[in-house]
Design a protein around this motif. Sequence first.
Motif, PDB file in Angstrom:
ATOM      1  N   PHE A   3      14.916   2.972  57.142  1.00 13.97           N
ATOM      2  CA  PHE A   3      16.261   3.487  56.876  1.00 13.97           C
ATOM      3  C   PHE A   3      17.080   2.429  56.120  1.00 13.97           C
ATOM      4  N   VAL A   5      20.226   0.941  55.687  1.00 14.56           N
ATOM      5  CA  VAL A   5      21.545   0.920  56.316  1.00 14.56           C
ATOM      6  C   VAL A   5      22.625   0.480  55.328  1.00 14.56           C
ATOM      7  N   TRP A   8      23.602   3.474  53.358  1.00 15.47           N
ATOM      8  CA  TRP A   8      24.355   4.366  54.251  1.00 15.47           C
ATOM      9  C   TRP A   8      25.791   3.879  54.423  1.00 15.47           C
ATOM     10  N   ASN A   9      25.928   2.578  54.716  1.00 12.73           N
ATOM     11  CA  ASN A   9      27.265   2.056  54.995  1.00 12.73           C
ATOM     12  C   ASN A   9      28.149   2.025  53.747  1.00 12.73           C
ATOM     13  N   THR A  11      28.219   4.363  51.396  1.00 19.64           N
ATOM     14  CA  THR A  11      28.778   5.717  51.305  1.00 19.64           C
ATOM     15  C   THR A  11      29.772   5.971  52.436  1.00 19.64           C
ATOM     16  N   ALA A 203      27.185  10.194  61.967  1.00 25.20           N
ATOM     17  CA  ALA A 203      26.954  10.549  60.565  1.00 25.20           C
ATOM     18  C   ALA A 203      27.884  11.677  60.146  1.00 25.20           C
ATOM     19  N   ASP A 206      31.169  10.478  59.110  1.00 30.59           N
ATOM     20  CA  ASP A 206      31.151   9.481  58.022  1.00 30.59           C
ATOM     21  C   ASP A 206      31.364   8.072  58.546  1.00 30.59           C
TER      22      ASP A 206
END
Length: 267
Positions: A3, A5, A8-9, A11, A203, A206
Motif C-alpha cells: 500500500f 501510504v 494516499w496521504n 490525496t 478513507a 478523506d
Amino acid sequence: MTFDVTAWNRTAWDRQVARGNRWTVPVGPEQIAAARRGDWSVVLTPTKAVPRDWFPPLAGLAVLGLASGGGQQGPLLAAAGAKVTVLDLSPEQLAQDRRVAERDRLDLTTVEGDMRDLARFADGSFGLVFHPCSNGFVPDVRPVWREAFRVLRSGGVLLSGFANPALHLFDEEAAKQGRLEPRHAVPYSDLVHLTDAERARLAAEDEPFVFGHTLEDQIGGQLDAGFHLTALYEDRDPTRLVDQRMPTFLATRAVKPLLRRPRSPAP
Ligand SMILES: C[S@@+](CC[C@H](N)C(=O)[O-])C[C@H]1O[C@@H](n2cnc3c(N)ncnc32)[C@H](O)[C@@H]1O
C-alpha cells in the motif's frame, strides 16, 4: 502489492483542504500586517505559542517549513523577515501558502516533496527548520531528523512538534463516548492496528493514515542525528479525552552544533 501510504496521504491532505480542516486554513492579511510590525506567534503543537526566544533572529534567515503547508506558519515567518521555503506533500496545502504569499507579497517559495527526502537542498542551506506536528503521517521518522540535520548549517535550529505515542493507545470510538479503553500498542500504525472496517471509515472521511512513533525515535532520533536538545514543552489537544489526563503533544528545540576547529598545537 504494498500500500502506498504517501500517495494516499497526499490525496487525503488535498481533500482536507477542501473540507476546511483547521490545519489547512491560511492566515489573513491582518495577521500578516501585524507580523510585519513584529507582532506574531506560531504553533508547533495544538495550542501553545512557540516561545519567541526559541527563534534565531529572522531577518534574512533562510527558513525551511518542513511538512508545514496550509498558509499558516510559513507566511507569518516570512512577514517577520525570513526567506521561507515551505516543503509539503500536498499540492493543495502548498497552494494555500502561495495564495497568501501572492496576496501579501511575501518572500516565500513552495516545494512539493516528502519530508524524509530533502535531496533537492544542499547541505547547510537553512538557518532554521520549522517542523510542526506532521511526522505522524510517515511510517518512519528517523530519516526526517537526519535530513533536517544535513540541510541545517552549523549553529542552525530545528523546532519540532510531535505526538506522544500514548495518544494512540485508546479506542477512538469509546473515547468519543467518554471512556478511555486501552486497545493499541506503541509504535502505533493505522495500517496495522485498525480493522479493515475502521480503515474504510477513515478513507470515506478523506482522513490521512497516521503512525505513533516511540519517544526513542522522536527524541532519541534527533540526538542520534547529531542535534543538541536545548528546550522542550508539552501541550494538550483540548478536543481529546486522553489530554484531560496527560499532555499528548511535545515541542522540542534542537541545535546543530557548531563545527569545532582542531586546536593548533601550542608553540
Ligand atoms: C497537521 S498538518 C501541519 C501543517 C500545519 N501548517 C500546522 O500548523 O501544523 C500536516 C501536514 O503534513 C503534510 N504531510 C503529510 N505527509 C507528508 C510527507 N510525507 N511529507 C511532507 N509533508 C507531509 C500534510 O500535507 C500537511 O500539510
